[in-house]
Design an enzyme around this catalytic site. Sequence first.
Site, PDB file in Angstrom:
ATOM      1  N   SER A   1       0.845  -1.192   0.000  1.00  0.00           N
ATOM      2  CA  SER A   1       0.000   0.000   0.000  1.00  0.00           C
ATOM      3  C   SER A   1       0.880   1.240   0.000  1.00  0.00           C
ATOM      4  O   SER A   1       1.762   1.399   0.848  1.00  0.00           O
ATOM      5  CB  SER A   1      -0.922   0.013   1.219  1.00  0.00           C
TER       6      SER A   1
ATOM      7  N   ASN B   1       1.208  -9.171  12.004  1.00  0.00           N
ATOM      8  CA  ASN B   1       2.070  -8.074  11.577  1.00  0.00           C
ATOM      9  C   ASN B   1       1.466  -6.724  11.887  1.00  0.00           C
ATOM     10  O   ASN B   1       0.251  -6.549  11.893  1.00  0.00           O
ATOM     11  CB  ASN B   1       2.388  -8.181  10.074  1.00  0.00           C
TER      12      ASN B   1
ATOM     13  N   GLY C   1       3.262  -1.005   9.889  1.00  0.00           N
ATOM     14  CA  GLY C   1       3.133   0.446   9.925  1.00  0.00           C
ATOM     15  C   GLY C   1       3.164   1.052   8.535  1.00  0.00           C
ATOM     16  O   GLY C   1       3.572   2.199   8.350  1.00  0.00           O
TER      17      GLY C   1
ATOM     18  N   CYS D   1      -6.491  -1.588   6.519  1.00  0.00           N
ATOM     19  CA  CYS D   1      -5.294  -1.842   7.325  1.00  0.00           C
ATOM     20  C   CYS D   1      -5.686  -1.723   8.791  1.00  0.00           C
ATOM     21  O   CYS D   1      -6.213  -0.700   9.202  1.00  0.00           O
ATOM     22  CB  CYS D   1      -4.194  -0.833   7.005  1.00  0.00           C
TER      23      CYS D   1
ATOM     24  N   ILE E   1     -10.257 -10.818   2.225  1.00  0.00           N
ATOM     25  CA  ILE E   1     -10.222  -9.812   3.280  1.00  0.00           C
ATOM     26  C   ILE E   1      -8.784  -9.401   3.586  1.00  0.00           C
ATOM     27  O   ILE E   1      -7.850 -10.061   3.155  1.00  0.00           O
ATOM     28  CB  ILE E   1     -10.844 -10.359   4.610  1.00  0.00           C
TER      29      ILE E   1
ATOM     30  N   THR F   1      -6.003  -8.539   6.826  1.00  0.00           N
ATOM     31  CA  THR F   1      -5.699  -9.270   8.061  1.00  0.00           C
ATOM     32  C   THR F   1      -6.789  -8.984   9.096  1.00  0.00           C
ATOM     33  O   THR F   1      -7.511  -7.996   8.997  1.00  0.00           O
ATOM     34  CB  THR F   1      -4.340  -8.831   8.625  1.00  0.00           C
TER      35      THR F   1
ATOM     36  N   GLY G   1      -2.637 -15.622   7.226  1.00  0.00           N
ATOM     37  CA  GLY G   1      -2.219 -17.003   7.034  1.00  0.00           C
ATOM     38  C   GLY G   1      -3.320 -18.002   7.334  1.00  0.00           C
ATOM     39  O   GLY G   1      -4.510 -17.643   7.441  1.00  0.00           O
TER      40      GLY G   1
ATOM     41  N   GLY H   1      -6.905 -14.447   1.924  1.00  0.00           N
ATOM     42  CA  GLY H   1      -6.861 -14.828   3.331  1.00  0.00           C
ATOM     43  C   GLY H   1      -6.641 -16.317   3.509  1.00  0.00           C
ATOM     44  O   GLY H   1      -7.488 -17.119   3.139  1.00  0.00           O
ATOM     45  N   GLY H   2      -5.472 -16.679   4.014  1.00  0.00           N
ATOM     46  CA  GLY H   2      -5.224 -18.062   4.412  1.00  0.00           C
ATOM     47  C   GLY H   2      -5.030 -19.051   3.288  1.00  0.00           C
ATOM     48  O   GLY H   2      -5.094 -20.255   3.517  1.00  0.00           O
TER      49      GLY H   2
END
Lengths: 303, 266
Positions: A47, A71, A74, A128, A189, A191, A215, A241-242
Site C-alpha cells: 500500500s 504483523n 506500519g 489496514c 479480506i 488481516t 495465514g 486470506g489463508g
Amino acid sequence: MESSLEAQVGPLRLERPTVLASGILGISVEIFGRLHGAGAGAIVSKSISVEPRDGYPGPTVVPLGGGGWINAVGLSNPGAAAFAGMIRDNRTVPIIVSLVGSAPEEFSSMVERFEGCHIAGYEINLSCPHVDDVGLEVGDDPELVSRVVRATKSAASVPVFAKVGLGRSDYLDTVSAAIDAGADGITAINTVQALAIDIEAQRPKLSNGIGGLSGIPIGTIAQRCVAQIHSQFDIPIMGCGGVSTWEDAVALVLAGASAVQLGSALGYGSPDRVFADVNDGIARYMERKGVRSVREMVGRALA
Amino acid sequence: MHETSHIVQVTSVRDETATVHTLEFDDSTMAAALPGQFAMVWVPGIGEIPMSVMVADGGRAAFTVRRHGEATTGLYNLGPGEMMGVRGPYGNSFDIRAGRLLLVGGGTGLVPLMRLISRAPPDADITLVMGARTRPEVFFADTARALLRPRPHCIVVCTDDGSYGRPGLATDAAADELSGGAFDAVYACGPEIMMYKVMRLAQDAGVFAQASVERIMKCGTGICGSCCMGRELVCGDGTVFEAGRLLANPDFGVRYRTKSGEVAYY
Ligand SMILES: Cc1cc2nc3c(=O)[nH]c(=O)nc-3n(C[C@H](O)[C@H](O)[C@H](O)COP(=O)(O)OP(=O)(O)OC[C@H]3O[C@@H](n4cnc5c(N)ncnc54)[C@H](O)[C@@H]3O)c2cc1C
Ligand SMILES: Cc1cc2nc3c(=O)[nH]c(=O)nc-3n(C[C@H](O)[C@H](O)[C@H](O)COP(=O)(O)O)c2cc1C
Ligand code: FES
C-alpha cells in the site's frame, strides 16, 4: 476440451487466477517480474501513501506457528512519487497499485502520478488494521469510503478494487458504499485484528501491540466473507486470506471469488514455486471435475 | 514452517571494543546455525534486528553487536541474566571448500567468518584478512588465533590509518594474497564496497568466491520484501551468494533500500 486458467475479475482479465496480495514482497519491480514469471497472474503492490513511511520499529512481522502470522509493519512504503519512478519502465507485469490514505484528495493525487505507468488497476486499502487515520478507520466510515472510491475512480483509467476487512462497523456496509461509488470489484479480506502476547517477556510480540492476523488461521473467515459478499452483491471479488494450497484457492473460488490472492503463503513456500504449485493444482482439479474455466466455478458451493 | 520466536537469557557479556559486545547465551537451535545464517533478535520494548550467529564454547551461541542505532544499542546494553527473543536461524550458508581458503572480513562482518572457520575441514589452510579503521577498533584477533591454532593458517590484520598491523585497506591485502598464491575459495563479509572489490578480485583470479550480504530485514522469512536486492531476497535466497551472481546484480555494491523502501546509493 482444454481447460483454461484465465480469470476475469470484472473488467480485469488475468492469465492466471492467483495474485500476490498487497504488502507481501511488494516494493520491488524486479521481484514483481520474478513472481509473475513464476506463475502469479498479477501483483498487488505494498500500500502506497502520498509521503514515504519508515513503518514501526521491530518486531513488525512475526510467525506464530501453525501457518499463522501477525504483523503491524506500519505501512512502510517509499511514497507515491518514488514508487511511480520505480515502476515507470515496467511493460510486462500486471501491477495493481494499492493505495492508502485518509482523504479523497490524497487518492486522486496519487492516481495522477501513476496514470503514465503501465498498470492493471488500483486497490484501495480500506482495511489496514494497525495504523491510525487510514485503512480500517476509513473503511469504518461508509460516507468517507464513498468519497475515496469516487475520487479514485474519477482519476483512474484502469479498474479500481476496494479492499475490505473486519473493522468496528459491518464490513458489508463498506462493501455496499464502495460498490455504490463505482468500485469495479472487491478484495476480501485484509488481516484480522489480533494480539499475540509473549508470556516470558510479558508483553506483546509486536512493537505496536495490536496487529493483523494472516495465514492459515484466517482461511475460513475469508471463505465466509467472500461467500457473504457474493450472495448479497453483484460484484466481482478477489478472495484473500489463508490460501496456502490449491485446495484453499479452489475453496475461495467456490465461495465466490473470481481470483485468489496469496500473501503469507510466500513465508512458508519458495517464491519461485508457490504460485505455480497452486495454479497446477487448480488446473488438475478443473480437469478432474470437468470444468473448463475458472469462471464456471465461482460461487458454485453456494449456488 | 517457521518456529515462533523464543526467549533466551544472556549468560555472559564480553567487551570486544568500546562499541562492540559479544553476548553469549544457551540455545541449541542457534548453536546449530550454519556459517552465514542469521537470527532475528528481539530486545523487548526496543526493537528486532537481524544478527549473524557467532561461535561460542560448549553448546552455546552468541551475538557480536556494534552499538549503532536504537535496537543495536538496546542489545549492546543487555547484561547477564537479561532476556532477548530469538527466531531462526534463517538464510543459506557458505559452501565451505577444502584446500586453501582466503577469508576477508571487516567489522561485525567477521562474525560469520568465525563460524566458517569453526566448521571448515580440519586440513583446510586458512588465510584470514581482517580490516578495521584504527587499532582500537580491531577485534576478534585473539578469537581468530584460538580458532585457527590447530590448522595451517595465516592472519593479516589491516588498519586504514596504519596504527596496527598492515597499513591500508583489507581489499589491498586481499589483492596481494590473491596475486601471491593459488586459493581454492574466497569468502567475504563486511562493508558492501569491500565485498564488491573482493568478489571482483576473486573473479579476475578465477577463484570460487562467496559473500554474505546485508540489507534491511523486517521479517527474515520472505514476506515483507524489505531485504530485496534486484531480483534477490537476501533473507531467503541469501544471505550468501556466489561472486558471479552478485556481480551480475545491478544493486550489489551500488544501491540499497532504506526502511521505507526508497532507493539509496552507497
Ligand atoms: C543478515 C544480517 C546480519 C547482521 N549481523 C550483524 C552482527 O552480527 N552484528 C552487528 O552488530 N550487526 C549486524 N547486522 C546489522 C544490524 O542488523 C543493523 O546494524 C541494525 O539492524 C541496525 O539497527 P539499529 O536500530 O541499531 O539502527 P538504526 O537506527 O535502525 O539504523 C542505523 C543505520 O543502520 C542501517 N540499518 C538499519 N537496519 C539495518 C539492517 N537490518 N541491516 C543493515 N543495516 C541496517 C540504517 O539504514 C541506518 O543507516 C546484520 C544485518 C543483517 C542484515
Ligand atoms: C507483512 C504483511 C504486510 C501487509 N501489508 C498490507 C498492505 O500494505 N496493504 C494491504 O492492503 N494489505 C496488507 N497485508 C494484508 C495482506 O494483503 C492480506 O490481505 C492478508 O495477509 C491475508 O492474506 P494471507 O492470509 O494470504 O496472508 C499485509 C499482510 C502482511 C502479512
Ligand atoms: S526480510 Fe522480509 S522478505 Fe527478507
